[in-house]
Design a protein around this motif. Structure first.
Motif, PDB file in Angstrom:
ATOM      1  N   MET A   1      47.261  10.815   1.726  1.00 29.85           N
ATOM      2  CA  MET A   1      46.392  11.585   0.852  1.00 29.85           C
ATOM      3  C   MET A   1      46.241  13.016   1.366  1.00 29.85           C
ATOM      4  O   MET A   1      46.355  13.280   2.568  1.00 29.85           O
ATOM      5  N   ASP A   2      45.989  13.932   0.455  1.00 32.86           N
ATOM      6  CA  ASP A   2      45.798  15.326   0.835  1.00 32.86           C
ATOM      7  C   ASP A   2      44.572  15.461   1.743  1.00 32.86           C
ATOM      8  O   ASP A   2      43.617  14.698   1.641  1.00 32.86           O
TER       9      ASP A   2
ATOM     10  N   THR B   1      41.394  27.640   6.293  1.00 35.52           N
ATOM     11  CA  THR B   1      41.532  26.263   5.832  1.00 35.52           C
ATOM     12  C   THR B   1      42.953  26.026   5.346  1.00 35.52           C
ATOM     13  O   THR B   1      43.485  26.788   4.532  1.00 35.52           O
ATOM     14  N   PHE B   2      43.567  24.975   5.873  1.00 34.54           N
ATOM     15  CA  PHE B   2      44.930  24.606   5.475  1.00 34.54           C
ATOM     16  C   PHE B   2      44.896  23.237   4.817  1.00 34.54           C
ATOM     17  O   PHE B   2      44.212  22.333   5.272  1.00 34.54           O
ATOM     18  N   LYS B   3      45.654  23.092   3.721  1.00 36.37           N
ATOM     19  CA  LYS B   3      45.730  21.822   3.004  1.00 36.37           C
ATOM     20  C   LYS B   3      47.137  21.238   3.110  1.00 36.37           C
ATOM     21  O   LYS B   3      48.123  21.989   3.044  1.00 36.37           O
ATOM     22  N   LEU B   4      47.222  19.936   3.263  1.00 35.96           N
ATOM     23  CA  LEU B   4      48.524  19.283   3.299  1.00 35.96           C
ATOM     24  C   LEU B   4      49.290  19.571   2.014  1.00 35.96           C
ATOM     25  O   LEU B   4      50.515  19.695   2.031  1.00 35.96           O
TER      26      LEU B   4
ATOM     27  N   GLY C   1      54.956  12.898  -0.522  1.00 43.70           N
ATOM     28  CA  GLY C   1      53.850  12.526   0.359  1.00 43.70           C
ATOM     29  C   GLY C   1      53.872  11.087   0.822  1.00 43.70           C
ATOM     30  O   GLY C   1      52.916  10.606   1.432  1.00 43.70           O
ATOM     31  N   VAL C   2      54.975  10.368   0.566  1.00 49.11           N
ATOM     32  CA  VAL C   2      55.094   8.964   0.971  1.00 49.11           C
ATOM     33  C   VAL C   2      55.609   8.886   2.411  1.00 49.11           C
ATOM     34  O   VAL C   2      56.573   9.573   2.778  1.00 49.11           O
TER      35      VAL C   2
END
Length: 363
Positions: free
Chosen positions: A232-233, A243-246, A342-343
């Protein structure tokens, strides 16, 4: 340790049918002698949740004795000098005898689960002997890299045999607390799919113990990072404080690497990560470092020293950090390789294994 009291109804029944008789709660006991032991005390570590209560046991002329209450069968740890010996028992009378120079050969009797552990240890005797021989060869190899690589391959094969025998022991001893303990040790960094399959072989009695319940919870957490699961993100703070997001890396193959500046195996693995990054960065691949540091200065210094150019994030909470807790990270280095969707497609890739996997998926 505090006395465990009988339920009121049972106590009343006992008084009714046997007036004047007193029924004591059964207690565990440990007595023994260790020749050559001159320390004033040894120490018994008794699990309490995620920690241990440590009880000193006085020693006189190598002899010692202890009594207390062990509410359920479990693994204790007996610390003698700088050695820690697993001790499996419940409210039983255990005797320990041996010599200070051969603590790995202590004679421990009076405990059925300890006998199970002794059986498991005997099943690995040849592996330990061969492992010691390989260690001696490693020392003699010194700077001979080709010889060390050959020895490392033999170590890997030996570990595979050990894993097979451990799995077999668990499957054939479903009602033993030793099996629960072995699985709990494996759950530190183990494959959740394998762990779950072995856990399902345990008897209901073992699943219902305190360590059995804790193991079940641990496996449930690890399943979130099993191969085939979608990661999950999440949001984390990078080295600049942003701030960094996947999700910012969506569409790429990403190796999410959990590490820390103080972790020597992590630092030793960083050159391999750098090599893989440089080799595959133009083929839709990158690395995301998740540090379990608690000091920003140490984190930033390690990044500079190891010349890591990829994005690094951390909440500087160590193993108590949000991502470490979410995915059950209890040992590092640890990593997950995710595909562009993202798997999770692989875990714990190090050295050549990482390069081989990237060659496979980035054709």
């Amino acid at each position: 340790m505090p006395t465990r009291y009988l339920p009121l109804a049972i106590l009343a029944a006992g008084l009714f049918f046997a007036p004047g008789c007193k029924q004591d709660t059964p207690h565990a006991s440990i007595t023994g002698t260790i020749d050559g032991l001159y320390d004033p005390a040894i120490f018994l570590n008794i699990p309490t949740g995620d920690t241990y209560n440590t009880e000193p046991i006085p020693v006189k002329d190598g002899a010692f004795s202890w009594s207390g209450d062990i509410p359920e069968v479990q693994r204790l740890m007996l610390r003698i000098g700088d050695k820690t010996i697993p001790l499996y028992m419940d409210n039983s009378a255990v005797e320990i005898h041996g010599h200070i120079d051969s603590l790995d050969q202590l004679r421990i009797t009076g405990s059925a689960p300890q006998a199970d552990f002794d059986e498991y240890q005997r099943s690995l005797a040849d592996i330990r002997k061969e492992g010691q021989a390989l260690t001696d060869q490693w020392v003699k190899a010194k700077e001979n890299d080709s010889m060390k690589e050959l020895i490392r391959t033999k170590f890997d094969s030996l570990n595979e045999v050990k894993d097979e025998r451990t799995n077999k022991f668990i499957a054939t001893h479903p009602g033993s607390v030793v099996s629960v303990s072995l699985l709990s040790d494996m759950a530190l960094v183990g494959d959740p799919t394998l762990l779950d399959s072995l856990f399902r072989k345990l008897s209901p009695a073992m699943v219902g113990t305190t360590p059995g319940k804790a193991l079940q919870e641990r496996i449930a957490v690890l399943k979130k990072s099993a191969v085939g699961q979608t990661l999950m993100d999440f949001k984390q703070t990078d080295v600049k404080g942003d701030t960094f997001k996947l999700a910012d890396l969506k569409g790429k193959y990403v190796l999410i690497d959990f590490w820390a500046s103080w972790c020597k195996p992590c630092r030793a693995e960083n050159p391999n990560l750098l090599k893989a990054y440089n080799q595959f960065k133009h083929k839709n691949f990158t690395v995301l470092g998740v540090s379990l540091d608690e000091k920003k200065e140490s984190w930033q210094q390690a990044i500079a020293e190891d010349k890591m150019p990829w994005v690094q994030v951390s909440d500087l909470q160590g193993f108590q950090g949000k991502l470490a807790q979410e995915y059950g990270i209890k040992a590092i280095p640890c990593n997950f390789l995710i595909d562009p969707k993202g798997v999770i497609i692989a875990r714990y890739l190090r050295g050549e294994a990482l390069e081989e996997k990237l060659v496979e998926v980035l054709r």
